[in-house]
Design a protein around this motif. Structure first.
Motif, PDB file in Angstrom:
ATOM      1  N   UNK A  14       0.815  -1.221   0.000  1.00 52.11           N
ATOM      2  CA  UNK A  14       0.000   0.000   0.000  1.00 52.11           C
ATOM      3  C   UNK A  14       0.847   1.269   0.000  1.00 52.11           C
ATOM      4  N   UNK A  15       2.167   1.128   0.097  1.00 51.51           N
ATOM      5  CA  UNK A  15       3.027   2.300   0.170  1.00 51.51           C
ATOM      6  C   UNK A  15       3.400   2.691   1.579  1.00 51.51           C
ATOM      7  N   UNK A  16       2.826   1.993   2.579  1.00 56.88           N
ATOM      8  CA  UNK A  16       3.176   2.266   3.967  1.00 56.88           C
ATOM      9  C   UNK A  16       4.486   1.575   4.326  1.00 56.88           C
ATOM     10  N   UNK A  17       5.253   2.153   5.234  1.00 55.05           N
ATOM     11  CA  UNK A  17       6.509   1.550   5.647  1.00 55.05           C
ATOM     12  C   UNK A  17       6.247   0.311   6.490  1.00 55.05           C
ATOM     13  N   UNK A  18       7.087  -0.707   6.300  1.00 56.50           N
ATOM     14  CA  UNK A  18       6.936  -1.943   7.050  1.00 56.50           C
ATOM     15  C   UNK A  18       7.327  -1.742   8.513  1.00 56.50           C
ATOM     16  N   UNK A  19       6.778  -2.587   9.376  1.00 55.11           N
ATOM     17  CA  UNK A  19       6.975  -2.454  10.814  1.00 55.11           C
ATOM     18  C   UNK A  19       8.454  -2.566  11.199  1.00 55.11           C
ATOM     19  N   UNK A  20       9.206  -3.422  10.500  1.00 54.33           N
ATOM     20  CA  UNK A  20      10.620  -3.600  10.835  1.00 54.33           C
ATOM     21  C   UNK A  20      11.420  -2.328  10.587  1.00 54.33           C
ATOM     22  N   UNK A  21      11.111  -1.632   9.488  1.00 52.52           N
ATOM     23  CA  UNK A  21      11.811  -0.386   9.198  1.00 52.52           C
ATOM     24  C   UNK A  21      11.414   0.699  10.196  1.00 52.52           C
TER      25      UNK A  21
END
Length: 306
Positions: A14-21
């Motif tokens: 969706x273009x959202x940053x992943x939780x790990x980053x």
């Protein structure tokens, strides 16, 4: 600047940053204002500096597996940040001329800059120096790194750092306390920004979308990178979390949208939004609302009267 292709490893579908980053960003939150301050003075812009810093932080994230835990985190990040700044200056076709000038034999006695009280004066003027001298003066006289540490950060020798410091300090002594002027915003672009602000303040999201091109890009630090049409951008601003309003203003002379609303009055500059305009349409939005240190590092913030 950082591209969405570079960021693919940290984005979900969706273009959202992943939780790990996002978790990695949280672990270095205490360092980011300092990293931004360096980038801002190297690039000559608090907004460009934030973009370069975001790019460098993502590069560091990609290199985590090769990071030596025995090495101090701050110098490791600073080296990545420094290299990104040099890449930025190279793209502006500055570095080649600067390095040529720096290679000329010069004998300049070292000039001591007295005390930390002149840090801000140094930062205002350092943009006038070639990149190597700029970096060495910043790292020594503002960030207080040792000569050995600076040599490692800028990939030089202690002798080379001493020479760059001597030249840079001598040049700073002769510079007037002025800052470079940015190109004036065209009347058409200024009117578009005012229209954007008016519709944003009225929560006229359809009206705001009409001002943007169909493929306009959105970048919100720590949150999103992708097409504006695919983002939850307006939904987030529609939430009644804090009082806010938008205003046209300037940050260090660059015309931007200022977000007001760090207190109950809704009148305090809180952050900034940079709009890229082409062909009378908004083609890019970079929102710095998650980067509180940007305005803190700015030399001047002005808001156009309502």
């Amino acid at each position: 600047m950082e591209t969405e292709t570079d960021l693919l490893g940290a984005l979900d579908t969706t273009g959202l940053f992943e939780a790990r980053y996002v978790a990695f960003l949280d672990t270095i939150t205490h360092l980011r204002p300092k990293l931004h301050r360096y980038c801002a003075r190297m690039t000559g812009s608090v907004l460009d500096g934030e973009d370069v810093m975001q790019e460098a932080v993502f590069e560091a994230y990609r290199k985590l597996e090769s990071y030596d835990d025995d090495r101090a985190l701050s110098p490791w990040l600073f080296r990545i940040v420094h290299n990104r700044c040099i890449d930025y200056l190279r793209r502006r076709q500055v570095r080649e001329a600067a390095e040529t000038a720096a290679a000329k034999p010069e004998t300049v006695p070292a000039l001591e800059i007295p005390g930390r009280e002149v840090d801000r004066a140094v930062e205002r003027l350092v943009v006038n120096l070639p990149p190597k001298e700029r970096a060495c003066v910043l790292l020594k006289d503002v960030f207080d790194y040792s000569l050995d540490e600076i040599a490692d950060l800028v990939d030089s020798t202690v002798g080379g750092v001493k020479a760059a410091l001597s030249r840079g300090r001598a040049k700073l002594e002769s510079l007037p306390a002025t800052t470079a002027n940015r190109p004036a915003t065209t009347p058409e672009t200024l009117e578009l920004l005012r229209l954007y602000v008016d519709r944003f303040n009225r929560r006229d999201w359809d009206g705001v979308r009409e001002l943007a091109s169909a493929d306009a890009r959105l970048r919100v630090a720590d949150c999103f990178a992708g097409r504006l049409a695919d983002s939850p951008y307006f939904v987030e601003y529609g939430r009644p979390i804090i009082p806010w309003r938008m205003a046209v203003g300037t940050v260090d002379g660059e015309t931007v949208v200022i977000i007001l609303g760090a207190d109950a009055s809704g009148k305090t500059p809180f952050s900034a939004i940079r709009l890229d305009v082409a062909g009378g349409r908004i083609v890019g939005i970079t929102d710095y609302i998650k980067s509180a240190w940007v305005l803190e590092a700015a030399r001047s913030v002005a808001v156009e009267p309502a």
